[in-house]
Design an enzyme around this catalytic site. Sequence first.
Site, PDB file in Angstrom:
ATOM      1  N   LYS A  11       0.812  -1.220   0.000  1.00  0.00           N
ATOM      2  CA  LYS A  11       0.000   0.000   0.000  1.00  0.00           C
ATOM      3  C   LYS A  11       0.854   1.282   0.000  1.00  0.00           C
ATOM      4  O   LYS A  11       2.065   1.236   0.221  1.00  0.00           O
ATOM      5  CB  LYS A  11      -0.915  -0.025   1.219  1.00  0.00           C
ATOM      6  CG  LYS A  11      -1.955  -1.141   1.173  1.00  0.00           C
ATOM      7  CD  LYS A  11      -2.828  -1.085   2.410  1.00  0.00           C
ATOM      8  CE  LYS A  11      -3.934  -2.111   2.385  1.00  0.00           C
ATOM      9  NZ  LYS A  11      -4.778  -2.004   3.596  1.00  0.00           N
ATOM     10  N   TYR A  51     -12.521  -1.892  -4.142  1.00  0.00           N
ATOM     11  CA  TYR A  51     -13.013  -1.956  -2.763  1.00  0.00           C
ATOM     12  C   TYR A  51     -14.532  -1.784  -2.687  1.00  0.00           C
ATOM     13  O   TYR A  51     -15.077  -1.471  -1.627  1.00  0.00           O
ATOM     14  CB  TYR A  51     -12.306  -0.907  -1.898  1.00  0.00           C
ATOM     15  CG  TYR A  51     -10.874  -1.268  -1.609  1.00  0.00           C
ATOM     16  CD1 TYR A  51     -10.564  -2.275  -0.707  1.00  0.00           C
ATOM     17  CD2 TYR A  51      -9.826  -0.625  -2.253  1.00  0.00           C
ATOM     18  CE1 TYR A  51      -9.249  -2.631  -0.442  1.00  0.00           C
ATOM     19  CE2 TYR A  51      -8.508  -0.970  -1.999  1.00  0.00           C
ATOM     20  CZ  TYR A  51      -8.236  -1.973  -1.095  1.00  0.00           C
ATOM     21  OH  TYR A  51      -6.925  -2.317  -0.839  1.00  0.00           O
ATOM     22  N   ASN A 114      -1.775   0.159   6.960  1.00  0.00           N
ATOM     23  CA  ASN A 114      -1.231  -1.094   7.484  1.00  0.00           C
ATOM     24  C   ASN A 114      -0.360  -1.835   6.467  1.00  0.00           C
ATOM     25  O   ASN A 114      -0.151  -3.028   6.579  1.00  0.00           O
ATOM     26  CB  ASN A 114      -2.345  -1.980   8.040  1.00  0.00           C
ATOM     27  CG  ASN A 114      -3.354  -2.393   7.000  1.00  0.00           C
ATOM     28  OD1 ASN A 114      -3.184  -2.172   5.807  1.00  0.00           O
ATOM     29  ND2 ASN A 114      -4.434  -3.009   7.457  1.00  0.00           N
ATOM     30  N   HIS A 117      -2.188  -5.420   1.601  1.00  0.00           N
ATOM     31  CA  HIS A 117      -3.501  -6.049   1.403  1.00  0.00           C
ATOM     32  C   HIS A 117      -3.240  -7.454   0.900  1.00  0.00           C
ATOM     33  O   HIS A 117      -2.295  -7.685   0.136  1.00  0.00           O
ATOM     34  CB  HIS A 117      -4.310  -5.276   0.353  1.00  0.00           C
ATOM     35  CG  HIS A 117      -5.462  -6.065  -0.199  1.00  0.00           C
ATOM     36  ND1 HIS A 117      -6.714  -6.030   0.355  1.00  0.00           N
ATOM     37  CD2 HIS A 117      -5.534  -6.939  -1.251  1.00  0.00           C
ATOM     38  CE1 HIS A 117      -7.510  -6.848  -0.333  1.00  0.00           C
ATOM     39  NE2 HIS A 117      -6.822  -7.403  -1.308  1.00  0.00           N
TER      40      HIS A 117
END
Length: 140
Positions: A11, A51, A114, A117
């Site tokens: 990401k 998404y 984070n 993915h």
Amino acid sequence: MAVERTLSIIKPDATARNLTGKINAYLEDADLRFVAQKRVRLTREQAETFYGVHKERSFFNELVEYMTSGPVVVQVLEGENAVAKNREVMGATNPANADEGTIRKDFALNVQENSVHGSDSAENAAIEIAYFFAGTEIVG
């Protein structure tokens, strides 16, 4: 055990911090093989479509903004039980809950930023891989 493929995305927070190589090392150390990889900048439309399952969730717009904020590295990983193995190496979505030695524990900034993915099932992996890669781009 079955050899399968899964999608991985490094990401924007991780690409901005030049962590692609370090993250790739975690994946290779888990016996996952890269059979496709490219660096892209998602458009708003691409991020909204990818998404789309989260469209009704409160975090959707923030997620789309984040995923379009910088380049990402999309990858197809191959290996025995690749989906589960990749998810194990990534660690929990919230880095505070991730196990030591996982990508998110070691590199994530917070629950949204984070760093990675990964597909959550073999069925979704096939859909996600096809979203980013033509069959001719995947070389085993």
